[in-house]
Design an enzyme around this catalytic site. Structure first.
Site, short mmCIF file in Angstrom:
data_model
loop_
_atom_site.label_atom_id
_atom_site.label_comp_id
_atom_site.label_asym_id
_atom_site.label_seq_id
_atom_site.Cartn_x
_atom_site.Cartn_y
_atom_site.Cartn_z
N ASP A 67 47.74 41.52 35.26
CA ASP A 67 46.95 40.63 34.94
C ASP A 67 47.99 39.52 34.66
OD1 ASP A 67 44.21 41.29 35.04
OD2 ASP A 67 44.60 42.68 33.46
N MET A 109 45.25 34.53 37.22
CA MET A 109 44.34 33.80 36.17
C MET A 109 45.41 32.69 35.95
SD MET A 109 42.61 37.03 34.02
CE MET A 109 44.12 38.15 34.66
N MET A 160 34.38 39.69 37.94
CA MET A 160 34.86 39.75 36.56
C MET A 160 33.60 39.96 35.77
SD MET A 160 37.79 39.36 36.26
CE MET A 160 38.06 39.68 34.39
N HIS A 206 46.33 40.08 39.64
CA HIS A 206 45.24 39.45 39.56
C HIS A 206 45.79 38.04 38.85
CE1 HIS A 206 41.47 39.06 36.68
NE2 HIS A 206 41.47 38.00 37.59
N SER A 216 44.79 48.72 34.22
CA SER A 216 45.41 47.41 33.79
C SER A 216 46.71 47.58 32.90
CB SER A 216 44.40 46.37 33.51
OG SER A 216 44.97 45.48 32.73
N HIS A 240 47.07 47.55 38.24
CA HIS A 240 46.51 46.02 38.05
C HIS A 240 47.45 45.30 37.16
CE1 HIS A 240 43.09 43.27 38.37
NE2 HIS A 240 43.35 43.12 37.04
N ASP A 249 36.22 44.20 37.09
CA ASP A 249 37.39 44.11 36.25
C ASP A 249 36.71 43.46 34.88
OD1 ASP A 249 39.71 43.72 34.77
OD2 ASP A 249 40.53 42.13 36.13
N PHE A 288 41.38 38.32 27.94
CA PHE A 288 41.77 39.50 27.23
C PHE A 288 41.36 40.64 27.61
CE2 PHE A 288 41.25 35.42 25.07
CZ PHE A 288 42.48 35.26 24.36
N GLY A 289 42.08 41.67 27.03
CA GLY A 289 41.48 43.27 27.34
C GLY A 289 40.46 43.43 26.15
N GLY A 314 41.59 48.73 31.38
CA GLY A 314 42.75 48.68 30.54
C GLY A 314 42.54 49.51 29.25
N MET A 342 48.47 35.71 33.55
CA MET A 342 47.91 34.53 32.77
C MET A 342 48.77 33.56 32.26
SD MET A 342 45.30 36.73 30.25
CE MET A 342 44.58 38.42 30.82
O1 LIG Z 1 41.76 40.51 33.83
C1 LIG Z 1 41.53 41.19 32.67
C2 LIG Z 1 41.12 40.27 31.49
O2 LIG Z 1 40.94 38.86 31.95
C3 LIG Z 1 41.84 42.51 32.68
O3 LIG Z 1 42.26 43.11 33.92
C4 LIG Z 1 40.69 43.43 31.96
O4 LIG Z 1 40.28 42.53 30.89
C5 LIG Z 1 41.16 44.76 31.62
O5 LIG Z 1 40.87 45.03 30.46
P1 LIG Z 1 39.53 46.07 29.68
O6 LIG Z 1 39.56 47.09 30.71
O7 LIG Z 1 40.13 46.56 28.46
O8 LIG Z 1 38.42 45.14 29.53
CO LIG Z 2 42.43 41.67 35.63
#
Ligand SMILES: O=C(CO)[C@H](O)[C@H](O)COP(=O)(O)O
Ligand SMILES: [Co+2]
Length: 216
Positions: free
Chosen positions: A34, A67, A136, A65, A7, A32, A174, A142-143, A196, A36
């Site tokens: 993201d 969101m 999910m 993806h 990601s 990937h 994810d 957030f990552g 990510g 948002m």
């Molecule tokens: O969709 C996502 C968050 O909404 C990201 O793809 C996901 O969080 C990846 O980050 P990490 O691997 O750090 O959790």
């Molecule tokens: Co994602």
């Protein structure tokens, strides 16, 4: 072989091209992306302009993806920008069947995404139409969040649904994926893992990808 989808949310946006090249050379299978909107999730990230800019930099499929609220309005722009797979949240699609068909009619692969609290039943009536189911394992936005273990039984449920259909449908996970949680996801039936922070947080991206990839 399990596919790995780094990601770019955790990449350095000032050197995004280089960060994409590094994971491609490190053996990644998808990139990937993201997206948002600050409404469906409490964060704002990437739009079609960025997808368009990174498209020439990699041969890997761009796994987008969404969101966002009202994804139907923006799907054509992401296809035009070069997305290969577009996934929409069931929570954001009152007419999920129509949205999935719209994505496919535009010539790209269609995925459906479930938040941790959303039951698998919600995709039962579109499963034959989709190319990918994304579960999910964090609340999106957030990552770098921790993996929610209570989603694992849902992975098994989706695997059973996919096996019953008998089609090739990716089961993607994810959120909070690292070498330890990756193993649990693959054991439960997942074949695509998004990561990510566990990839971009490491100096050696190739090694990070290899340690997350699990073979069965
Ligand atoms: O969709 C996502 C968050 O909404 C990201 O793809 C996901 O969080 C990846 O980050 P990490 O691997 O750090 O959790
Ligand atoms: Co994602």
């Amino acid at each position: 072989m399990t596919k790995i989808a780094p990601s770019i949310l955790s990449a350095d946006f000032a050197k995004l091209g280089q960060d994409i090249t590094e994971v491609e050379q490190g053996g990644a299978d998808y990139i990937h992306v993201d997206v948002m909107d600050g409404h469906f999730v409490p964060n704002i990230t990437i739009g079609p302009l960025v997808v368009d800019a990174i498209r020439p930099l990699t041969k890997l499929p761009l796994d987008v993806h969404l969101m966002i609220e009202n994804p139907d309005q923006y799907i054509p722009s992401f296809v035009k920008a070069g997305a290969d797979i577009i996934s929409v949240h069931v929570e954001a699609c009152p007419h999920l069947h129509r949205t999935v068909h719209m994505i496919k009619e535009l010539g790209v692969k269609a995925g459906v995404v479930l938040n941790p609290a959303t039951p698998v039943d919600t995709i039962k009536h579109v499963i034959e139409e989709v190319d990918l189911v994304l579960l999910m394992t964090v609340n999106p936005g957030f990552g770098g969040q921790s993996f929610i273990h209570s989603v694992l039984p849902k992975v098994k449920e989706v695997k059973e649904l996919v096996d019953a259909v008998g089609k090739e449908i990716d089961i993607e996970i994810d959120g909070g994926v690292n070498p330890e949680t990756a193993k649990l996801c693959v054991e439960a039936g997942a074949n695509v893992l998004v990561a990510g922070s566990a990839i971009y947080g490491k100096q050696d991206r190739k090694k990070a990808i290899e340690s997350i990839r699990q073979t069965r």
